[in-house]
Design a protein around this motif. Structure first.
Motif, short mmCIF file in Angstrom:
data_model
loop_
_atom_site.label_atom_id
_atom_site.label_comp_id
_atom_site.label_asym_id
_atom_site.label_seq_id
_atom_site.Cartn_x
_atom_site.Cartn_y
_atom_site.Cartn_z
N MET A 1 35.60 -21.60 -17.43
CA MET A 1 35.15 -20.38 -16.77
C MET A 1 35.43 -19.17 -17.65
SD MET A 1 36.57 -18.99 -13.16
CE MET A 1 36.94 -17.28 -13.04
N SER A 2 34.48 -18.30 -17.78
CA SER A 2 34.62 -17.14 -18.64
C SER A 2 35.47 -16.07 -17.98
CB SER A 2 33.25 -16.55 -18.99
OG SER A 2 32.68 -15.96 -17.84
N PHE A 3 35.98 -15.16 -18.80
CA PHE A 3 36.77 -14.04 -18.27
C PHE A 3 35.90 -13.16 -17.38
CE2 PHE A 3 38.51 -9.75 -18.49
CZ PHE A 3 39.79 -9.99 -18.07
N GLU A 4 34.60 -13.00 -17.76
CA GLU A 4 33.71 -12.17 -16.95
C GLU A 4 33.55 -12.76 -15.55
OE1 GLU A 4 33.16 -13.10 -20.00
OE2 GLU A 4 32.64 -11.35 -21.20
N ASN A 5 33.42 -14.10 -15.46
CA ASN A 5 33.28 -14.73 -14.15
C ASN A 5 34.56 -14.58 -13.34
OD1 ASN A 5 30.68 -15.54 -14.65
ND2 ASN A 5 31.27 -17.57 -15.44
N ALA A 6 35.69 -14.74 -14.02
CA ALA A 6 36.96 -14.55 -13.32
C ALA A 6 37.06 -13.14 -12.78
CB ALA A 6 38.13 -14.83 -14.26
N SER A 7 36.65 -12.17 -13.59
CA SER A 7 36.72 -10.78 -13.17
C SER A 7 35.82 -10.52 -11.97
CB SER A 7 36.31 -9.86 -14.32
OG SER A 7 37.21 -10.01 -15.40
N SER A 8 34.65 -11.18 -11.93
CA SER A 8 33.74 -10.93 -10.82
C SER A 8 34.31 -11.49 -9.52
CB SER A 8 32.38 -11.57 -11.11
OG SER A 8 32.48 -12.99 -11.12
N ILE A 9 35.01 -12.65 -9.62
CA ILE A 9 35.65 -13.20 -8.43
C ILE A 9 36.75 -12.26 -7.93
CG2 ILE A 9 37.16 -15.05 -7.62
CD1 ILE A 9 35.54 -16.97 -9.33
N GLN B 1 39.76 -11.24 -24.36
CA GLN B 1 39.62 -10.75 -22.99
C GLN B 1 40.89 -11.03 -22.18
OE1 GLN B 1 36.05 -12.91 -22.11
NE2 GLN B 1 34.71 -11.18 -22.57
N ARG B 2 41.47 -12.20 -22.39
CA ARG B 2 42.74 -12.52 -21.73
C ARG B 2 43.81 -11.50 -22.09
NH1 ARG B 2 43.06 -18.76 -20.79
NH2 ARG B 2 45.27 -18.37 -20.38
N ARG B 3 43.91 -11.21 -23.40
CA ARG B 3 44.91 -10.27 -23.86
C ARG B 3 44.67 -8.89 -23.29
NH1 ARG B 3 49.66 -9.93 -24.19
NH2 ARG B 3 49.49 -12.10 -24.89
N ALA B 4 43.40 -8.49 -23.19
CA ALA B 4 43.08 -7.17 -22.62
C ALA B 4 43.50 -7.12 -21.15
CB ALA B 4 41.59 -6.89 -22.76
N GLN B 5 43.25 -8.21 -20.43
CA GLN B 5 43.64 -8.24 -19.01
C GLN B 5 45.16 -8.19 -18.87
OE1 GLN B 5 44.65 -11.71 -17.04
NE2 GLN B 5 45.67 -10.00 -16.00
N ILE B 6 45.88 -8.94 -19.71
CA ILE B 6 47.35 -8.92 -19.66
C ILE B 6 47.87 -7.52 -19.98
CG2 ILE B 6 49.43 -9.76 -20.81
CD1 ILE B 6 47.98 -12.46 -21.15
N ASN B 7 47.30 -6.88 -20.98
CA ASN B 7 47.74 -5.53 -21.34
C ASN B 7 47.51 -4.56 -20.19
OD1 ASN B 7 48.52 -6.37 -23.87
ND2 ASN B 7 46.63 -5.74 -24.89
N ALA B 8 46.37 -4.71 -19.52
CA ALA B 8 46.08 -3.82 -18.38
C ALA B 8 47.08 -4.06 -17.25
CB ALA B 8 44.65 -4.03 -17.90
N THR B 9 47.36 -5.34 -16.98
CA THR B 9 48.32 -5.67 -15.91
C THR B 9 49.71 -5.17 -16.26
OG1 THR B 9 47.03 -7.64 -15.35
CG2 THR B 9 49.29 -7.55 -14.55
N SER B 10 50.04 -5.21 -17.53
CA SER B 10 51.38 -4.78 -17.96
C SER B 10 51.64 -3.31 -17.71
CB SER B 10 51.58 -5.09 -19.45
OG SER B 10 51.58 -6.48 -19.67
N THR B 11 50.58 -2.52 -17.58
CA THR B 11 50.79 -1.11 -17.25
C THR B 11 51.28 -0.96 -15.81
OG1 THR B 11 48.51 -0.74 -16.51
CG2 THR B 11 48.97 -0.44 -18.86
N THR C 1 56.00 -13.07 -15.60
CA THR C 1 54.76 -13.81 -15.35
C THR C 1 53.56 -12.88 -15.36
OG1 THR C 1 55.94 -15.49 -14.08
CG2 THR C 1 53.57 -15.30 -13.70
N ARG C 2 53.68 -11.77 -14.68
CA ARG C 2 52.57 -10.81 -14.62
C ARG C 2 52.29 -10.21 -16.00
NH1 ARG C 2 49.58 -10.55 -9.75
NH2 ARG C 2 50.98 -10.59 -7.96
N ARG C 3 53.31 -10.02 -16.78
CA ARG C 3 53.15 -9.34 -18.07
C ARG C 3 52.71 -10.27 -19.21
NH1 ARG C 3 55.26 -4.49 -19.16
NH2 ARG C 3 55.87 -5.16 -21.27
N ASN C 4 52.81 -11.58 -19.01
CA ASN C 4 52.57 -12.48 -20.14
C ASN C 4 51.55 -13.58 -19.90
OD1 ASN C 4 54.74 -11.76 -22.34
ND2 ASN C 4 55.80 -11.65 -20.36
N LEU C 5 51.22 -13.86 -18.66
CA LEU C 5 50.23 -14.90 -18.37
C LEU C 5 48.96 -14.27 -17.83
CD1 LEU C 5 52.41 -17.67 -16.64
CD2 LEU C 5 51.84 -17.43 -19.07
N ALA C 6 47.84 -14.64 -18.41
CA ALA C 6 46.55 -14.18 -17.90
C ALA C 6 46.31 -14.77 -16.53
CB ALA C 6 45.43 -14.58 -18.85
#
Length: 659
Positions: free
Chosen positions: A1-9, A40-50, A366-371
């Motif tokens: 499953m792509s990151f875009e599909n995950a994001s849409s869910i 994309q995973r790294r971008a999502q993790i970075n965003a969550t880390s904020t 977990t939130r800061r390091n796992l997509a």
């Protein structure tokens, strides 16, 4: 499953603009993704880390890694709020009934006016909560609204319930403060403590707490079943003699019992950090006692053999059970000293440090390091639901200056906080794994210590969780190489060890190790917390049985004491009511049992979405069936036990540390 599909869910489930996530429908490991997907995973993790950031500067727990704030995803559900408020209102109803008893007839008119106004406010809040409950009940039963409208309405309701909870806590604080000011009018007696239960049931321990066998049983089935250790020689500073041992154990000898491994010790030396405090000009006391127990030859249950009220035998002599008029009350005082120590060790070391604060560190890592498409993210995040919120609340209202711990615990608030900090930073992840801990404390062998309900039931639940983690992890990790190739897993483990300050946490290099790690995380957040949290209501609300401070100095001899002196060891009545109310709340909220994986927002959809996990014969169904089997086995055990142990029945274990 792509990151875009995950994001849409994820985007399809929002509340007040924030994402309400579910487990990924097609989880993946980073090494199996394309370079673009990994970015994309790294971008999502970075965003969550904020949203999830570390701090070690929380004033109440200096040096402990905690979240800087509680992000929206970690706010409790409306269902949780209703459970908390239901218990809170019941507690205030009990307080209201207690105030009608003669013991409080001495309150002056100003005090009565303050209390009457506070109770009137509580009545209004109760009506508002009932209206919201009915609204939510109708919404769940009727045709669904548009998702965004439904969730927006619920978001507003949660904020209102949150404000009601704060108001109810303020009301209880006002009432207790008035009663503290009028404390001189309240005489202490065992009957008066029982009278603090008017609309709440009096716990059984209120009638049995003086029994020596119950005192021994609390070490294996009480709030703190984590300290008892087997010994093969007596400590030099606890010189129990062969004659003293024989006076309790009859034909058995101390030498034979030590050689057989049937002698056990509870040593509270770690309470050395506590500095005795003062409440309203009255000195409080907490000691570092030592208590000796043994199993008779051919027996099953512990018997208490001796108590020494401090670490220095020249100051505190060894005392043994006695019904002699001259020694009985000295013995009861010695048991009370142990119960005070055990209460402090339980709440600060085992409960707060060993469950709440450990889980928070792993939750933030977990939130800061796992997509959120990582399979471990889906497995672990439900076990952190509500933890950051409840820990933040505890920091602000429980272990703060002027909070309940400050009032009815023996140490100054600063030293109590330091005890929790030191215990948390010394928590050794691998050594605290349940089977390892039992072996290290020499309590693992049921042939030597047959009656240890916590051990026996904990191992059943541990094994069920281990089976679940094994099935789950083996689906996503084909071999040990897949584990070592997982870059997010490596960063996660490093973060837990370094930023999270979890002693002993090390790189994960095999599936077997990862299974053990996940089992420990899930067990700590669910079963371990249940085992040390829910006895608070049934065993710890009655202050003469268990409390946080003594109110006179420990006896330096066993003879010459009377019942009146013993009662003077117990807390003032207003603090007894505060203890009852506080621990009734903490020990009464059961929210979402282990194995029930759903989102924390209405309509509480199933958490797992990967068909491989949710198939009718998949790992989740097998885990739930395994928990039902554990439940049946514990129920059968309890029918054979003289005293049932219910705290580790899976139906009584919340999925996360959320209260």
């Amino acid at each position: 499953m792509s990151f875009e599909n995950a994001s849409s869910i994820i985007a399809s489930h929002t509340i007040t603009g924030e994402a309400v996530k579910r487990g990924a429908s097609d989880p993946s490991l980073p090494q199996n993704d394309t370079p673009e997907q990994r970015a994309q995973r790294r971008a999502q993790i970075n965003a969550t880390s904020t949203q999830y950031q570390w701090t070690t500067d929380i004033a109440s727990l200096p040096g402990v890694p905690l979240a800087t704030h509680v992000p929206p995803d970690d706010q409790p559900s409306i269902e949780w709020w209703f459970k908390v408020l239901e218990v809170s209102i019941a507690i205030l109803e009990n307080v209201k009934a207690v105030l009608l008893k003669p013991i409080y007839s001495g309150l002056d008119d100003a005090a009565k006016t303050i209390i009457d106004d506070a109770l009137a406010d509580a009545g209004e809040i109760r009506s508002k909560v009932e209206a919201l409950r009915e609204k939510h009940r109708v919404a769940k039963a009727g045709p669904g609204l548009e998702s965004s409208i439904e969730e927006a309405v619920q978001g507003a309701d949660i904020e209102e319930l949150k404000s009601h909870d704060s108001a109810l806590r303020d009301i209880l604080t006002v009432i207790i403060d008035v009663l503290k000011a009028e404390e001189a009018a309240h005489s202490r007696s065992i009957e008066a403590y029982r009278d603090l239960y008017q609309t709440l049931p009096v716990p059984g321990i209120a009638y049995t707490f003086q029994d020596d066998d119950l005192f021994a049983r609390l070490r294996v089935a009480g709030p703190n079943p984590m300290l008892l250790q087997g010994i093969d020689r007596m400590p030099d500073n606890f010189p129990v003699t062969a004659a003293q041992y024989a006076s309790v154990m009859g034909d058995d000898t101390l030498a034979r019992a030590l050689a057989d491994g049937r002698v056990f010790l509870c040593d509270y030396t770690d309470l050395e950090v506590l500095v005795a405090g003062v409440w309203k000009g009255h000195a409080k006391y907490v000691y570092r006692p030592m208590a000796l127990f043994a199993v008779p030859p051919g027996g099953s249950s512990l018997k208490v053999v001796a108590i020494q009220c401090g670490q220095d035998n020249s100051q505190y002599p060894v005392m043994t059970p006695s019904d002699a008029a001259s020694e009985k009350w000295g013995w009861e005082m010695a048991k009370f000293v142990v119960q005070v120590a055990d209460c402090n060790y339980h709440e600060l070391f085992v409960h707060l440090a060993g469950t709440h604060l450990v889980s928070e560190a792993i939750a933030v890592a977990t939130r800061r390091n796992l997509a959120n498409v990582h399979p471990l993210w889906s497995l672990l995040v439900p076990h952190f639901e509500g933890t950051l919120f409840i820990n933040n609340l505890a920091v602000e209202t429980l272990i703060n200056k002027g909070g309940p711990i400050d009032d009815f615990f023996g140490g100054t608030i600063e030293s109590s906080q330091l005890a929790a900090v030191q215990a948390r930073l010394a928590f050794d992840f691998y050594q605290k794994m349940t089977p390892v801990d039992f072996a290290a404390r020499k309590v693992a062998d049921p042939a030597i210590l047959p009656d240890y309900p916590y051990r026996d039931d904990a191992l059943l639940v541990w094994d069920a969780i281990h089976d679940w983690a094994s099935q789950y992890i083996n689906i996503y990790y084909s071999d040990d190489e897949a584990v070592t190739a997982d870059s997010e897993l490596a960063l996660w483990a490093s973060s837990i060890a370094s930023e999270g300050h979890i002693v002993g946490f090390r790189p994960i290099t095999s599936r077997a190790q990862l299974i053990d790690v996940c089992t420990m995380i899930i067990f700590t957040a669910s079963a371990q917390h249940a085992a040390v949290n829910f006895p608070q209501r049934t065993l710890m609300t009655f202050a003469p049985a268990v409390t946080g401070a003594g109110w006179t100095a420990a006896p330096t001899d066993q003879t010459g004491h009377d019942k009146g002196e013993w009662v003077e060891y117990m807390p003032p009545m207003s603090l007894g009511l505060l203890q009852l109310s506080s621990l009734e709340l903490l020990g009464s909220v059961y929210y979402r049992p282990l194995g029930d994986y759903r989102t924390n927002r209405f309509p509480y959809k199933p958490w797992f979405q990967d068909p491989v996990i949710t198939d009718d014969e998949g790992p989740l169904a097998r885990f739930q069936a395994g928990l039902r089997a554990v439940e049946a086995r514990i129920i059968a055990r309890n029918q054979r036990r003289m005293h049932p142990y219910v705290y580790l029945q899976p139906s009584q274990i919340p999925t996360s540390t959320n209260i």
